[in-house]
Write a protein that holds these residues in place. Structure first.
Motif, short mmCIF file in Angstrom:
data_model
loop_
_atom_site.label_atom_id
_atom_site.label_comp_id
_atom_site.label_asym_id
_atom_site.label_seq_id
_atom_site.Cartn_x
_atom_site.Cartn_y
_atom_site.Cartn_z
N LEU A 317 31.51 30.60 31.59
CA LEU A 317 31.98 31.98 31.45
C LEU A 317 31.48 32.61 30.16
O LEU A 317 30.99 33.73 30.17
N SER A 349 38.65 36.60 33.62
CA SER A 349 38.39 35.45 32.76
C SER A 349 39.52 35.20 31.77
O SER A 349 39.60 34.12 31.17
N ARG A 355 39.89 30.73 34.93
CA ARG A 355 39.02 29.97 34.03
C ARG A 355 38.92 28.51 34.48
O ARG A 355 37.86 27.89 34.38
N LEU A 364 31.19 29.89 39.34
CA LEU A 364 31.08 31.04 38.44
C LEU A 364 30.22 32.14 39.07
O LEU A 364 30.51 33.33 38.93
N TRP A 368 31.25 36.08 39.91
CA TRP A 368 30.49 37.29 39.58
C TRP A 368 30.24 38.14 40.82
O TRP A 368 30.32 39.37 40.77
#
Length: 1014
Positions: A317, A349, A355, A364, A368
């Protein structure tokens, strides 16, 4: 600092630059059609849909794909792709590629995407960049060996200054920069100019196309839109009006740049047709410098483009966030402000659960991708992040978004109820799920949910279009004005219930010949709508006029207020005519009828009204004909009888006998017989026509009286049908009561026939009582429907006086004949309002018969009536006003009638011997007796306080001079010799003696006279 080598390409790139209305997009479509495959990126999905339809028309639906964020139509054999810039599938290689409106690369909100496309998106054989000439300098710096093609505007664009919204010319577009302003201006235009179409970027393509069709097809002449129309939407606009000079760019409100003003104003004028522009509403005037820039198309060049790094790192991240913050590689590029996707990533996040899941790699990268879901709902960033977090959890946990979750979300959005804002909000929510359903592999049975989301969006879009049209478009006014402008024949029709439909639109109602405009038709075009409706109704009105001229009698109705209706609609109103029985009329709402149709209508109505008069007032009409018939012979009335008949006609069928006492007494028996044959009845108190006492004729005669005396119809309410008596109102003229068939008697107005039957009952009671006064019975009270004080008032008005006497119990009359003073007769008798056997009330509903049958004593003979009728000089009742005089002159005092003179009971008691002690001990009772009590007269010269002239009388109760000539006496009553000695000086009339009539020796009054002599 240079861009990475991979950003450059040896493939040829051409920039086609110029102002609006230069045909750049059309040129691009022509070039794409010449290639085997192609792709074009457009700034708006609305414009993408428009270009897609054009390409389908060129290449066919199977060869063209539509790709936007929330709409994907991709046939298997698609070779040409029409896309929004953000949704371009760059992984596909095509021969031709074009990017439209590349100057948006400088836009703070969306510029980074356009910058990415103009730097990296290329066609295999040809690439076109379309936009403003302000991009020439920076494109030449960023793209080596780029070629330029300049295009000139086809038409001239002119600034014309400020114009009020209500004064804008036809084919105008008003541009506002918020939904609230768009709605407010559209509503104003609807009220003043008939309506406006509404186009906003937030609308679904289906709704936008439907609204644009309203404008393009001429159903409305005005368009209200956001600046979305500035991005290549091709519409036939002559004038662009700015309702504001500031816009919200996603972060703050700012002034429009000259290039943005030119982009929007440039929508005015198409091809070679010139256009105009200027401010309106609350927009301030534009500076002269800006006006010159727009008209000459000279603007400051673009020096910087928005940029964001597209080479992201998904190791962790923090690494992803750092890559998003990377500075631009060249000074012509500036780092774009944080986008919605980056803001969503930072918010997610910060959550521990996110997380822990998105530590790097595919998880991840998926996060996005989820963050790039657009916020179609326009909710707060936190709300949007919560929804994205739920989607991310489901994708990681189950590999799919649960179908039940999708179904639940969509089921909440299916309702088509609500206003424009509610429907727009639902469509925005549906767009989110449409976008998610098009993400490969995110939803099981993705194609099914794509179809379901599209179905819901289409349903909501259609409902939104209808709501927008209903709210902002007066379709009726728009259609009619258009047809009037074209001078085309109008199609019109009238439904069974009178609704007028013109060109498919409801415009009002037709009641008879009266057109009532729909009250919703307001504003300056109301007259035009009325004109259009009446123009279309001319054939229908002519047909109705012909039908009325030949209408059957049962198609007409006469109301109690003098209105003539035909088939339930008012067509005429009665008015005063030349004679009481010949009312006139005036037509209603015939100003739109053909002039040639009016005589036939008037003739038909005149005949029907005459038939109505003869039908309801037939006996009076027959009497009128007899009066008008001249000459001599059988059936011809003599002058004396004609005079009485004329007085009856003048008083609408009923007149107090006292008012024409001298004329009646002068009639021979043969003359009376002729009048009786014509339906006239000579009562003790009233001369009348019994056939006219029924409710329908009485109501009609009262209407004729109101017309004849110029009294507003309906001023005084009519008596209830069948009522034997009513409470007298001092404000009601006595003549109107007589027209209704009632005679004012004290505080009551008694129906004339019931009063005559009461007189008969009193006569019978007086015959039975002898010298003593008579007692009021329940039979008498039931005739007039009242008891107690109201009934006593009736008797007093007839000239009777009550007296209380004491007598032995043995002399007590039959109980049923008593009505002691202060006591109320039995409820079943005293409260009776009608007599069931009475022919005048047989038609009246809900009438109750009296408790005891009233014996029919039979009609009086003429001699009996003459004996019973009061002498001409008896002031027992004020004269009812002549109907030829105004109603206001009618006296309001309750009239009374004199009865035959009877010797005073009190005088007899005065001569009686004193009671003995035994008689005093006899049981007695107190009873109320009624006796005739004529008023005492003074000598003629002393009655008015001044000498009387010859031939004059002053015996009226109001003291006014009576000009009817000398009084004629018969030797009895107040005017002749009085029994019991002179009560004062007498004055004898100088008139010639009247011929005496021989009294019937068998009459009850002769018997009474003989009893008195004894």
């Amino acid at each position: 600092m240079q861009l990475p080598p991979s950003s450059f390409s040896l493939r040829p790139v051409t920039a086609v630059l110029g102002p609006t209305n230069t045909g750049k997009t059309f040129y691009a479509l022509e070039r794409m059609s010449a290639h085997a495959s192609g792709m074009i990126g457009l700034p708006l999905r609305l414009l993408a849909r428009e270009v897609y339809d054009k390409m389908v028309a060129r290449k066919g639906a199977q060869a063209v794909a539509l790709v936007t964020g929330e709409e994907k139509v991709i046939p298997r054999s698609a070779r040409y792709f029409v896309c929004t810039v953000e949704a371009m599938p760059l992984e596909r290689e095509v021969s031709f590629l074009a990017i439209d409106e590349v100057q948006l690369a400088a836009d703070p909100e969306r510029g980074r995407v356009f910058t990415d496309r103009l730097l990296y998106a290329r066609g295999r054989d040809e690439t076109l960049l379309l936009g403003s000439d302000t991009m020439r300098g920076i494109l030449s710096k960023l793209i080596p060996d780029i070629g330029f093609v300049s295009r000139e505007r086809f038409s001239h664009l002119e600034h014309v200054g400020y114009k009020k919204v209500t004064r804008l010319p036809r084919r105008s577009a008003v541009v506002a920069f918020s939904a609230d302003n768009v709605y407010a201006i559209a509503e104003l235009i609807r009220r003043q100019r008939g309506g406006a179409a509404v186009v906003m970027g937030a609308l679904s393509p289906r709704t936008r196309n439907a609204q644009a069709a309203l404008y393009n097809e001429g159903e409305v002449d005005y368009l209200v839109a956001t600046d979305a129309i500035g991005m290549g939407l091709n519409m036939d606009i002559d004038h662009v009006a700015f309702a504001g000079a500031r816009k919200f760019d996603g972060r703050a409100s700012r002034h429009l740049t000259p290039a943005e003003v030119a982009q929007i104003a440039g929508r005015a004028g198409r091809h070679v047709k010139d256009g105009t522009w200027g401010p309106t509403a609350d927009c301030p005037g534009f500076p002269d410098e800006l006006i010159e820039q727009v008209e000459t198309h000279r603007f400051d060049p673009v020096t910087h483009l928005q940029w964001r790094n597209d080479r992201l790192h998904f190791g962790s991240l923090p690494a992803l966030l750092r890559s998003l913050e990377q500075p631009p590689p060249r000074r012509e590029l500036v780092r774009a402000r944080m986008g919605d996707d980056e803001e969503a990533l930072r918010r997610l996040s910060s959550r521990h659960d996110i997380r822990d899941l998105a530590k790097g790699g595919a998880a991840l990268k998926l996060l996005w991708e989820v963050c790039q879901v657009p916020d179609f709902r326009k909710v707060t960033p936190d709300q949007h992040a919560v929804m994205l977090g739920e989607v991310y959890h489901q994708l990681l946990d189950q590999g799919r978004i649960r179908e039940e979750f999708v179904a639940r979300q969509l089921s909440r959005l299916t309702s088509t109820e609500g206003d424009v804002d509610a429907l727009s909000t639902r469509i925005a929510h549906v767009r989110t799920w449409t976008y998610l359903s098009h993400r490969p592999g995110w939803i099981e049975r993705g194609s099914h949910w794509q179809d379901e989301a599209r179905r819901i969006e289409d349903t909501l879009s259609d409902a939104l279009h209808e709501k927008l049209t209903a709210r902002f478009v007066d379709r009726r006014t728009s259609v009619l004005l258009k047809r009037l402008k074209d001078d085309a024949p109008l199609l019109a029709g009238v439904t069974e219930d009178g609704e007028v439909i013109v060109e498919g639109e409801f415009v009002g109602r037709l009641l008879g010949f009266q057109f009532i405009l729909d009250p919703r038709a307001e504003g300056p075009h109301a007259k035009s709508v009325r004109f259009a409706a009446l123009k279309a109704l001319r054939p229908e009105l002519a047909a109705r006029a012909a039908q009325l001229a030949s209408a059957k009698p049962d198609e007409f109705t006469l109301t109690d207020h003098g209105t003539v209706t035909w088939r339930g609609s008012e067509v005429a109103r009665l008015s005063k005519g030349p004679q009481p029985l010949r009312p006139d009329f005036r037509l209603v709402a015939v100003e739109h009828l053909p002039a040639g149709a009016l005589p036939a209508i008037e003739d038909r109505l005149r005949d029907w009204i005459a038939d109505r008069v003869e039908g309801l007032a037939g006996p009076l009409v027959a009497l009128q004909k007899a009066v008008n018939r001249g000459g001599e012979g059988e059936g011809v009335l003599t002058p004396g009888a004609r005079g009485v008949a004329f007085r009856l006609i003048e008083n609408f069928g009923a007149i107090s006998r006292r008012q024409i006492a001298s004329e009646v007494k002068a009639l021979e028996q043969a003359e009376r017989a002729k009048l009786r044959d014509l339906g006239v009845r000579f009562g003790e108190y009233t001369i009348f026509l019994p056939a006219l006492l029924k409710p329908a004729p009485a109501q009609f005669l009262a209407l004729l009286w109101s017309l004849w005396t110029d009294t507003p119809v309906g001023t005084h309410p009519a008596p209830k049908a069948g009522a034997t008596s009513i409470e007298a109102d001092e404000a009601v003229p006595h003549a109107l009561y007589y027209a209704y068939g009632y005679r004012p008697s004290g505080e009551r107005a008694v129906r004339i026939d019931m009063l005559e039957r009461l007189a008969q009952e009193i006569r019978k009671a007086r015959e039975d009582a002898g010298k003593q006064g008579f007692e009021a019975s329940s039979r008498m009270m039931s005739l007039v429907g009242v008891s107690g004080e109201p009934f006593e008032g009736v008797l007093k008005s007839l000239g009777y006086k009550k007296d209380t006497v004491t007598r032995p119990v043995e002399a007590k009359p039959a109980p049923e004949a008593q009505a002691p003073q202060g006591e109320t007769p039995p409820a079943d008798a005293a409260s009776a309002q009608t007599v069931a056997t009475d022919p005048a009330v047989q038609d009246a509903p809900n009438q109750q018969p009296p408790a005891e049958p009233v014996p029919d004593v039979g009609p009086m003979t003429e001699e009996q009536a003459d004996e019973a009728s009061p002498p001409a000089g008896t002031p027992s009742e004020p004269e009812a006003p002549q109907t030829s005089a105004p109603a206001a002159e009618a006296p309001h005092a309750a009239p009374t009638e004199a009865a035959p003179v009877e010797e005073s009971l009190a005088e007899g008691q005065a001569d009686a011997e004193p009671q003995t002690k035994a008689e005093a001990e006899t049981e007695t009772e107190t009873v109320t007796l009624w006796r005739w009590a004529p008023p005492q007269r003074q000598p003629r010269g002393q009655r008015s306080g001044k000498p009387q002239g010859k031939g004059q009388r002053s015996d009226r109760s109001d003291g006014r001079q009576d000009q009817r000539g000398p009084r004629k006496g018969k030797g009895k009553g107040p005017g002749g010799p009085r029994k019991g000695g002179d009560k004062g000086p007498r004055t004898y009339s100088s008139a010639p003696p009247r011929r005496e009539k021989k009294a019937d020796p068998d009459s009850p009054f002769a018997v009474l006279a003989s009893l008195k002599d004894d």
